[in-house]
Design an enzyme around this catalytic site. Sequence first.
Site, PDB file in Angstrom:
ATOM      1  N   LYS A  93       0.808  -1.188   0.208  1.00 38.87           N
ATOM      2  CA  LYS A  93      -0.029  -0.030   0.041  1.00 38.87           C
ATOM      3  C   LYS A  93       1.026   1.283  -0.018  1.00 38.87           C
ATOM      4  CE  LYS A  93      -4.346  -1.148   0.024  1.00 38.87           C
ATOM      5  NZ  LYS A  93      -4.969  -1.948   1.090  1.00 38.87           N
TER       6      LYS A  93
HETATM    7  N1  GLU Z   1      -9.002  -7.039   2.033  1.00 36.95           N
HETATM    8  C1  GLU Z   1      -8.014  -7.853   1.475  1.00 36.95           C
HETATM    9  C2  GLU Z   1      -6.975  -6.992   1.015  1.00 36.95           C
HETATM   10  O1  GLU Z   1      -7.205  -5.972   0.751  1.00 36.95           O
HETATM   11  C3  GLU Z   1      -8.584  -8.867   0.485  1.00 36.95           C
HETATM   12  C4  GLU Z   1      -9.291 -10.239   0.771  1.00 36.95           C
HETATM   13  C5  GLU Z   1      -9.574 -11.180  -0.055  1.00 36.95           C
HETATM   14  O2  GLU Z   1      -9.586 -11.047  -1.197  1.00 36.95           O
HETATM   15  O3  GLU Z   1      -9.841 -12.166   0.637  1.00 36.95           O
HETATM   16  O4  GLU Z   1      -5.692  -7.485   0.915  1.00 36.95           O
END
Ligand code: GLU
Length: 284
Positions: free
Chosen positions: A255
């Site tokens: 990120k």
């Molecule tokens: N929210 C998770 C992420 O941003 C992804 C979760 C998923 O695809 O199972 O890495």
Amino acid sequence: MHFVTRFAPSPTGQLHLGHAYSALLAHDMAKAADGRFLLRIEDTDTARCTPEFETQIYDDLAWLGLTWETPVLRQSDNTPAYDVAIAQLGDMGLLYPCSCTRGDIRRAASAPQEGAPLLGPDGLIYPGTCRHRAWEDRTDTDAMRLHMERAVDHLPDLPYYTETGVHPALSLTRDHLVHEVGDVVLARRDTGAAAYHLSVVVDDAAQGITHVIRGEDLAPATPIHVLLQALLGLPTPIYHHHRLIRDDAGKRLAKRDDARAIALYRAEGATPQDIRDMVGLPAA
Ligand code: GLU
């Protein structure tokens, strides 16, 4: 074939090329299968998620040419469903409260008699300090952990799951879950908010997801998800873990890699097709 997939970003930063690849791939696969593409905002970590990042997600995805069904499921709107799942597992005798901080866990895991600390999908494998505590003795500030040994033994047979491109189906194993995954957190300390492993399982079932398409960094978490599905009586989707987009040095994007943020490419005049080319996807 009935095909429902999703893209599930957390609004804790800018979407980068890796997210674009994941979202476009899921969208393309749904389109090819004449299926449905859903969006889910994974915002249970209230300390790190912001409304600005959430708005930016919608904006970037729309710019990439994606469309999704509304209303969008936002995990912060769905907390009662996680509470029900936690209560269900607690009543089954499979959870215990834990007051350990990260520091406590580090110290206990690296105590001389413990040998080299083992890493699982969530970092250090929990050394079991609070495992003796009863679910009934929980307080509002405790985390809730899955008692992995009991959870595994609760099921008459361990489930299988399908990973696209991998044959035969993969089976969970007791040794792996107990010794290499351990007692994962399902509700967080202090806030009591559902942890990722729990919310993802509850929501994939609530949204009727048949195909989970996500980065291969999440493949090690999948046995936890499949186990929770079996314990909660929820269906197990088919899993497709895709390659990760890496930077020039071969490191996977995080990120904080704002240099690869979609917003930045947009500001510099890139087109959605340029982004597809950069991540190696054919034209829509
Ligand atoms: N929210 C998770 C992420 O941003 C992804 C979760 C998923 O695809 O199972 O890495």
